[in-house]
Design a protein around this motif. Structure first.
Motif, PDB file in Angstrom:
ATOM      1  N   VAL A  58       0.866  -1.183   0.000  1.00 15.16           N
ATOM      2  CA  VAL A  58       0.000   0.000   0.000  1.00 15.16           C
ATOM      3  C   VAL A  58       0.901   1.231   0.000  1.00 15.16           C
ATOM      4  O   VAL A  58       1.764   1.377   0.869  1.00 15.16           O
ATOM      5  N   THR A  59       0.692   2.101  -0.965  1.00 10.69           N
ATOM      6  CA  THR A  59       1.481   3.320  -1.089  1.00 10.69           C
ATOM      7  C   THR A  59       0.588   4.531  -0.873  1.00 10.69           C
ATOM      8  O   THR A  59      -0.497   4.632  -1.473  1.00 10.69           O
ATOM      9  N   GLY A  60       1.026   5.434  -0.011  1.00 10.26           N
ATOM     10  CA  GLY A  60       0.317   6.691   0.157  1.00 10.26           C
ATOM     11  C   GLY A  60       0.586   7.606  -1.025  1.00 10.26           C
ATOM     12  O   GLY A  60       1.728   7.724  -1.484  1.00 10.26           O
ATOM     13  N   VAL A  61      -0.459   8.244  -1.549  1.00  6.76           N
ATOM     14  CA  VAL A  61      -0.317   9.106  -2.728  1.00  6.76           C
ATOM     15  C   VAL A  61      -0.988  10.453  -2.470  1.00  6.76           C
ATOM     16  O   VAL A  61      -1.845  10.577  -1.594  1.00  6.76           O
ATOM     17  N   PRO A  62      -0.594  11.475  -3.229  1.00  9.07           N
ATOM     18  CA  PRO A  62      -1.093  12.827  -2.951  1.00  9.07           C
ATOM     19  C   PRO A  62      -2.602  12.953  -3.106  1.00  9.07           C
ATOM     20  O   PRO A  62      -3.219  12.331  -3.969  1.00  9.07           O
ATOM     21  N   ALA A  63      -3.174  13.793  -2.256  1.00  6.28           N
ATOM     22  CA  ALA A  63      -4.575  14.183  -2.340  1.00  6.28           C
ATOM     23  C   ALA A  63      -4.691  15.604  -1.804  1.00  6.28           C
ATOM     24  O   ALA A  63      -4.054  15.944  -0.798  1.00  6.28           O
ATOM     25  N   ILE A  64      -5.481  16.426  -2.470  1.00  6.55           N
ATOM     26  CA  ILE A  64      -5.662  17.819  -2.071  1.00  6.55           C
ATOM     27  C   ILE A  64      -7.159  18.063  -1.907  1.00  6.55           C
ATOM     28  O   ILE A  64      -7.933  17.946  -2.856  1.00  6.55           O
ATOM     29  N   HIS A  65      -7.565  18.425  -0.696  1.00  7.57           N
ATOM     30  CA  HIS A  65      -8.978  18.505  -0.315  1.00  7.57           C
ATOM     31  C   HIS A  65      -9.550  19.892  -0.590  1.00  7.57           C
ATOM     32  O   HIS A  65     -10.016  20.595   0.311  1.00  7.57           O
ATOM     33  N   GLY A  66      -9.496  20.294  -1.862  1.00  2.87           N
ATOM     34  CA  GLY A  66     -10.025  21.591  -2.242  1.00  2.87           C
ATOM     35  C   GLY A  66      -9.330  22.102  -3.485  1.00  2.87           C
ATOM     36  O   GLY A  66      -8.362  21.509  -3.959  1.00  2.87           O
ATOM     37  N   PRO A  67      -9.817  23.221  -4.032  1.00  2.00           N
ATOM     38  CA  PRO A  67      -9.223  23.786  -5.241  1.00  2.00           C
ATOM     39  C   PRO A  67      -7.945  24.544  -4.919  1.00  2.00           C
ATOM     40  O   PRO A  67      -7.825  25.168  -3.863  1.00  2.00           O
ATOM     41  N   GLY A  68      -6.988  24.489  -5.833  1.00  2.00           N
ATOM     42  CA  GLY A  68      -5.772  25.258  -5.641  1.00  2.00           C
ATOM     43  C   GLY A  68      -4.631  24.440  -5.124  1.00  2.00           C
ATOM     44  O   GLY A  68      -4.747  23.231  -4.887  1.00  2.00           O
ATOM     45  N   PRO A  69      -3.479  25.078  -4.927  1.00  2.00           N
ATOM     46  CA  PRO A  69      -2.273  24.370  -4.476  1.00  2.00           C
ATOM     47  C   PRO A  69      -2.406  23.887  -3.039  1.00  2.00           C
ATOM     48  O   PRO A  69      -3.117  24.468  -2.221  1.00  2.00           O
ATOM     49  N   ARG A  70      -1.677  22.830  -2.743  1.00  2.00           N
ATOM     50  CA  ARG A  70      -1.756  22.194  -1.426  1.00  2.00           C
ATOM     51  C   ARG A  70      -1.451  23.162  -0.296  1.00  2.00           C
ATOM     52  O   ARG A  70      -2.121  23.138   0.739  1.00  2.00           O
ATOM     53  N   GLU A  71      -0.450  24.021  -0.489  1.00  2.00           N
ATOM     54  CA  GLU A  71      -0.058  24.921   0.602  1.00  2.00           C
ATOM     55  C   GLU A  71      -1.160  25.912   0.960  1.00  2.00           C
ATOM     56  O   GLU A  71      -1.173  26.444   2.081  1.00  2.00           O
ATOM     57  N   GLU A  72      -2.096  26.149   0.038  1.00  2.00           N
ATOM     58  CA  GLU A  72      -3.222  27.031   0.342  1.00  2.00           C
ATOM     59  C   GLU A  72      -4.429  26.253   0.866  1.00  2.00           C
ATOM     60  O   GLU A  72      -5.211  26.780   1.650  1.00  2.00           O
ATOM     61  N   VAL A  73      -4.562  25.009   0.441  1.00  2.00           N
ATOM     62  CA  VAL A  73      -5.739  24.221   0.796  1.00  2.00           C
ATOM     63  C   VAL A  73      -5.601  23.565   2.165  1.00  2.00           C
ATOM     64  O   VAL A  73      -6.540  23.581   2.976  1.00  2.00           O
ATOM     65  N   GLU A  74      -4.445  22.975   2.435  1.00  2.00           N
ATOM     66  CA  GLU A  74      -4.293  22.201   3.678  1.00  2.00           C
ATOM     67  C   GLU A  74      -4.547  23.006   4.947  1.00  2.00           C
ATOM     68  O   GLU A  74      -5.135  22.472   5.896  1.00  2.00           O
ATOM     69  N   PRO A  75      -4.150  24.274   5.042  1.00  2.00           N
ATOM     70  CA  PRO A  75      -4.465  25.011   6.272  1.00  2.00           C
ATOM     71  C   PRO A  75      -5.964  25.166   6.519  1.00  2.00           C
ATOM     72  O   PRO A  75      -6.385  25.417   7.651  1.00  2.00           O
ATOM     73  N   VAL A  76      -6.773  24.996   5.463  1.00  2.00           N
ATOM     74  CA  VAL A  76      -8.221  25.174   5.585  1.00  2.00           C
ATOM     75  C   VAL A  76      -8.919  23.841   5.833  1.00  2.00           C
ATOM     76  O   VAL A  76      -9.735  23.710   6.759  1.00  2.00           O
ATOM     77  N   THR A  77      -8.627  22.844   5.018  1.00  2.00           N
ATOM     78  CA  THR A  77      -9.365  21.576   5.090  1.00  2.00           C
ATOM     79  C   THR A  77      -8.543  20.428   5.661  1.00  2.00           C
ATOM     80  O   THR A  77      -9.095  19.350   5.919  1.00  2.00           O
ATOM     81  N   GLY A  78      -7.252  20.620   5.854  1.00  2.00           N
ATOM     82  CA  GLY A  78      -6.434  19.596   6.484  1.00  2.00           C
ATOM     83  C   GLY A  78      -5.731  18.689   5.481  1.00  2.00           C
ATOM     84  O   GLY A  78      -5.950  18.745   4.279  1.00  2.00           O
ATOM     85  N   GLN A  79      -4.889  17.852   6.041  1.00  2.00           N
ATOM     86  CA  GLN A  79      -4.085  16.915   5.252  1.00  2.00           C
ATOM     87  C   GLN A  79      -4.921  15.694   4.884  1.00  2.00           C
ATOM     88  O   GLN A  79      -5.701  15.184   5.689  1.00  2.00           O
TER      89      GLN A  79
ATOM     90  N   GLY B 285      -9.386   8.974  -1.887  1.00  2.00           N
ATOM     91  CA  GLY B 285      -9.614   9.839  -0.740  1.00  2.00           C
ATOM     92  C   GLY B 285     -10.252  11.144  -1.203  1.00  2.00           C
ATOM     93  O   GLY B 285     -10.651  11.296  -2.362  1.00  2.00           O
ATOM     94  N   ASP B 286     -10.361  12.092  -0.294  1.00  2.00           N
ATOM     95  CA  ASP B 286     -11.015  13.374  -0.605  1.00  2.00           C
ATOM     96  C   ASP B 286     -10.073  14.260  -1.413  1.00  2.00           C
ATOM     97  O   ASP B 286      -9.466  15.209  -0.889  1.00  2.00           O
ATOM     98  N   ASN B 287      -9.963  13.973  -2.686  1.00  2.00           N
ATOM     99  CA  ASN B 287      -9.057  14.698  -3.567  1.00  2.00           C
ATOM    100  C   ASN B 287      -9.837  15.470  -4.608  1.00  2.00           C
ATOM    101  O   ASN B 287     -10.758  14.938  -5.232  1.00  2.00           O
ATOM    102  N   ALA B 288      -9.435  16.729  -4.839  1.00  2.00           N
ATOM    103  CA  ALA B 288     -10.051  17.552  -5.872  1.00  2.00           C
ATOM    104  C   ALA B 288      -9.083  17.886  -6.998  1.00  2.00           C
ATOM    105  O   ALA B 288      -9.453  18.587  -7.935  1.00  2.00           O
ATOM    106  N   SER B 289      -7.860  17.387  -6.938  1.00  2.00           N
ATOM    107  CA  SER B 289      -6.796  17.823  -7.835  1.00  2.00           C
ATOM    108  C   SER B 289      -6.537  16.819  -8.952  1.00  2.00           C
ATOM    109  O   SER B 289      -6.092  15.696  -8.699  1.00  2.00           O
ATOM    110  N   LEU B 290      -6.764  17.243 -10.194  1.00  2.00           N
ATOM    111  CA  LEU B 290      -6.383  16.399 -11.328  1.00  2.00           C
ATOM    112  C   LEU B 290      -4.875  16.360 -11.505  1.00  2.00           C
ATOM    113  O   LEU B 290      -4.335  15.384 -12.040  1.00  2.00           O
ATOM    114  N   ASP B 291      -4.171  17.400 -11.065  1.00  2.00           N
ATOM    115  CA  ASP B 291      -2.708  17.355 -11.125  1.00  2.00           C
ATOM    116  C   ASP B 291      -2.171  16.221 -10.247  1.00  2.00           C
ATOM    117  O   ASP B 291      -1.230  15.518 -10.641  1.00  2.00           O
TER     118      ASP B 291
END
Length: 248
Positions: free
Chosen positions: A117-138, A156-162
């Motif tokens: 099992v490999t952990g992979v990126p997920a971003i819980h909202g629109p925009g770059p991770r550094e802007e989203v994570e402080p709002v919705t978390g890791q 997981g709760d991912n909104a990022s096609l990148d």
């Protein structure tokens, strides 16, 4: 190669068997009702799960995209973790949960016998991770692989096609993609933009991943989910991918 069996319970919760192990995603088994914080309603569950915790049988691993929101880990789900040998989640979530929880950073893997099992990126909202994570978390997604086994992606709760493109470059094509969708929106966050994939982006994610089969979750049973089954069918039909959509 036969597809893995997947049972969807509603919301983000699905049970599947892979490599001789039984995995459960984001457990949510509470009855419908409101969740409050600081005296304010924050989320509303609108429908019960399609089965009970008793229906699960033995669970070897919980794949928990994040622990901070009740639509991904509710009270019943949190209690369930005590009975599961291993919970894989975010590094911060593992610290908060303690016990048998293990955090996975991006691209970090854990071997479970014949399954990796490999952990992979997920971003819980629109925009770059550094802007989203402080709002919705890791948040973390997961890719499951093993010798002679199909590749399975749990978004997981991912909104990022990148983020999806990064995952596809390393692991694509995938056999089964369990995609969290539903276009959830919170009016006070990100000007009401979706904080998880909408239906059109879920179809695009399927195309990027080269997914042979897509099992959508996280599109029903909660008041802030704004797109449901019909929207998914329409989007995948428009994309010419409806034959890959598994809604049973």
């Amino acid at each position: 190669m036969a597809s893995i069996p997947v049972r969807v319970f509603g919301g983000p919760t699905a049970l599947f068997e892979f490599g001789g192990l039984r995995f459960l995603t984001d457990p949510t088994f509470d009855a419908p009702g409101d969740y409050e914080r600081d005296g304010r309603r924050i989320l509303t569950k609108t429908a019960p799960a399609s089965g009970s915790i008793a229906d699960l049988g033995h669970v070897d691993v919980v794949l928990l995209s994040h622990d901070e929101h009740p639509d991904n880990l509710d009270n019943s789900g949190r209690a369930l973790l005590a009975d599961v040998p291993l919970t894989l989640t975010t590094p911060g979530g593992a610290q908060r949960l303690g016990g048998k929880a293990k955090g996975l950073a991006d691209w970090e893997s854990v071997d479970l016998g014949s399954v990796t099992v490999t952990g992979v990126p997920a971003i819980h909202g629109p925009g770059p991770r550094e802007e989203v994570e402080p709002v919705t978390g890791q948040v973390v997604g997961f890719v499951l692989t093993g010798p002679g086994l199909p590749t399975v992606y749990v978004s997981g709760d991912n909104a990022s096609l990148d983020a999806v493109r990064e995952i596809a470059e390393r692991f694509g094509p995938v056999d089964t993609a369990i995609l969290f969708a539903g276009a959830p929106r919170i009016s006070v966050l990100f000007d009401g933009a979706p904080i998880v994939l909408d239906s059109a982006h879920a179809a695009e994610a399927a195309k990027v991943l080269g997914a042979r089969r897509v099992v959508p979750v996280h599109y029903d049973s909660w008041g802030h989910f704004t797109e449901g089954r019909d929207d998914l069918v329409a989007a995948f039909t428009t994309a010419g991918l409806v034959d890959r959509l598994d809604l049973d």
